[in-house]
Design an enzyme around this catalytic site. Structure first.
Site, mmCIF file in Angstrom:
data_model
loop_
_atom_site.group_PDB
_atom_site.id
_atom_site.type_symbol
_atom_site.label_atom_id
_atom_site.label_comp_id
_atom_site.label_asym_id
_atom_site.label_seq_id
_atom_site.Cartn_x
_atom_site.Cartn_y
_atom_site.Cartn_z
ATOM 1 N N TYR A 150 0.817 -1.212 0.000
ATOM 2 C CA TYR A 150 0.000 0.000 0.000
ATOM 3 C C TYR A 150 0.857 1.271 0.000
ATOM 4 C CZ TYR A 150 -4.409 -2.410 1.411
ATOM 5 O OH TYR A 150 -5.530 -3.198 1.494
ATOM 6 N N LYS A 182 5.859 -14.752 2.370
ATOM 7 C CA LYS A 182 5.673 -15.395 1.062
ATOM 8 C C LYS A 182 7.018 -15.316 0.369
ATOM 9 C CE LYS A 182 3.340 -17.574 -1.923
ATOM 10 N NZ LYS A 182 2.687 -18.883 -1.704
ATOM 11 N N ASP A 201 -0.485 -18.064 2.354
ATOM 12 C CA ASP A 201 -1.570 -18.946 1.888
ATOM 13 C C ASP A 201 -1.791 -20.084 2.886
ATOM 14 O OD1 ASP A 201 1.007 -19.769 1.193
ATOM 15 O OD2 ASP A 201 0.441 -20.628 -0.742
ATOM 16 N N ASP A 219 -4.560 -7.190 5.577
ATOM 17 C CA ASP A 219 -5.923 -6.812 5.157
ATOM 18 C C ASP A 219 -6.750 -8.060 4.880
ATOM 19 O OD1 ASP A 219 -8.064 -5.179 4.229
ATOM 20 O OD2 ASP A 219 -7.411 -5.570 2.160
ATOM 21 N N ASP A 249 -9.972 -9.952 7.293
ATOM 22 C CA ASP A 249 -11.353 -10.218 6.864
ATOM 23 C C ASP A 249 -11.692 -11.687 7.103
ATOM 24 O OD1 ASP A 249 -11.939 -7.604 5.984
ATOM 25 O OD2 ASP A 249 -13.009 -8.355 4.213
HETATM 26 C C1 IPM Z 1 -9.512 -2.093 5.731
HETATM 27 C C2 IPM Z 1 -10.070 -1.716 4.394
HETATM 28 C C3 IPM Z 1 -9.124 -0.757 3.727
HETATM 29 C C4 IPM Z 1 -7.800 -1.452 3.592
HETATM 30 C C5 IPM Z 1 -9.583 -0.183 2.387
HETATM 31 C C6 IPM Z 1 -10.854 0.619 2.540
HETATM 32 C C7 IPM Z 1 -8.507 0.609 1.723
HETATM 33 O O1 IPM Z 1 -10.273 -2.866 3.637
HETATM 34 O O2 IPM Z 1 -9.350 -1.192 6.578
HETATM 35 O O3 IPM Z 1 -9.230 -3.268 5.943
HETATM 36 O O4 IPM Z 1 -7.588 -2.241 2.661
HETATM 37 O O5 IPM Z 1 -6.959 -1.206 4.435
HETATM 38 MG MG MG Z 2 -9.954 -4.676 4.707
#
Ligand code: IPM
Ligand code: MG
Length: 352
Positions: free
Chosen positions: A137, A188, A221, A245, A249
């Protein structure tokens, strides 16, 4: 009276709904805990963009810098391309304020059901320390031959030794304060033969200074698979920006709902304000319906209180969340119920 100056950035979609809920819960503690939140709201986000051609007002960063903490809702709307909303707002805040740790607890709350069969709260209790200012990023790259044949784009993942080292140290310190004292490094380095090789080297260097901590290295992975098959073997994860990230999730999903997961974007040096937000997005499909789960935002609010030194208040918020989820009487649709955001917020305030 201790006063904390909070910049509230509700943003888009369900952001304002869950942030209001969070503030209601935090404000309910002010009297008994002896602090006051001096909260100023800024109407920045996609709506603001449509009127002013930018996500934040000019000089917005200088304004935010004068606050003790930032409390953030969500960004993203159909009206503005996602990379614009993100790169004009949340990512520059993380970078400019050197919020180099994105701290993300992933924990199955009591009473909630994991999609993983047979798993309970004792099995899913991890925390991700995500690098938050560089890596994939970094924002380095560009287009060549834009809009013509032979169009090319590159996105250059940029890792610095100092950037890796500070986040890895944070992870080891965190592991030291937890009973299992385990760190899983997401790498990785088999395929990414520059960036992740450096990552591994720095992890090894830092690990040498923490002989009391067990470090395990997993390719990302395999770590993702392990989070599903053996989540009970994972304690603290340290990961690059993109890996963190994705893994968080996944961690939220196995914890029962994306709606409950919080995060803190921390500048551990405290030179700049840190920022607290639920990890879920703006969820345009349910925005305005009053049914968003406020727990992620409320829990992020507890992390903010903790960061501001209000440890007891933070603890009370977490206990209130646990009491409400365990009891199971009030559940928003993402948790299989039909309660509204307002009903859930009321239940949390009552549980305080
Ligand atoms: C998060 C979100 C953000 C990220 C997006 C909105 C850029 O997915 O905070 O996890 O990828 O960091
Ligand atoms: Mg996210």
């Amino acid at each position: 009276m201790r006063t904390h100056k909070i910049a509230a950035l509700p943003g888009d979609g369900i952001g304002p709904e869950v942030l209001d809920a969070g503030l209601t819960v935090l404000e309910a503690l002010e009297k008994t805990e002896g602090f006051a939140l001096n909260t100023i709201r800024f109407p920045w986000g996609s709506e603001f963009y449509l009127q002013h051609g930018r996500m934040m007002k000019e000089g917005g960063f200088e304004t935010l810098r004068t606050f003790d903490a930032i409390y953030f809702g969500a960004v993203g709307s159909k009206a503005v391309p996602d990379h614009v909303t993100v790169w004009d707002f949340i990512l520059p805040i993380r970078q400019k304020f050197d919020q180099y740790v994105n701290l993300r607890p992933m924990r199955l709350l009591p009473g909630l059901k994991s999609p993983l069969a047979g798993r309970g709260p004792a099995d899913i209790d991890m925390v991700c320390v995500r690098e938050n200012t560089e890596g994939e990023y970094s924002g380095v790259g560009g287009f060549v031959h834009r809009g013509r044949e032979g169009e090319l784009a590159n996105e250059v993942a940029t890792f610095t030794r100092a950037g890796i080292e500070r986040v890895v140290r944070f992870a080891f310190e965190l592991a030291r304060a937890r009973p299992r004292k385990l760190v899983a490094s997401a790498t990785k380095s088999n395929a990414l033969k520059h960036s992740m090789v450096l990552w591994d080297e720095v992890v090894e260097d830092v690990a040498g200074r923490y002989p009391d901590i067990t470090i395990r290295k997993y390719h990302v992975d395999a770590l993702a698979a392990r989070m599903v098959t053996q989540p009970d073997t994972i304690d603290v994860i340290v990961a690059s920006n993109l890996f963190g990230d994705i893994l968080t999730d996944l961690g939220a999903a196995i914890s029962g709902s994306l709606g409950t997961a919080p995060s803190g974007n921390l500048d551990p040096t405290r030179k700049n304000p840190s920022m607290f937000e639920p990890i879920h997005g703006s969820a345009p499909d349910i925005a305005g319906k009053g049914i968003a789960n406020p727990i992620g935002a409320v829990w992020a609010g507890a992390m903010m209180l903790e960061h501001l030194g209000e440890k007891q208040a933070a603890h009370r918020v977490i206990r209130a969340i646990e009491r409400v989820t365990l009891e199971g009487r009030v559940r928003t649709p993402d948790l299989g119920g039909s309660a509204t955001t307002a009903e859930m917020t009321r239940a949390l305030v009552d549980a305080l």
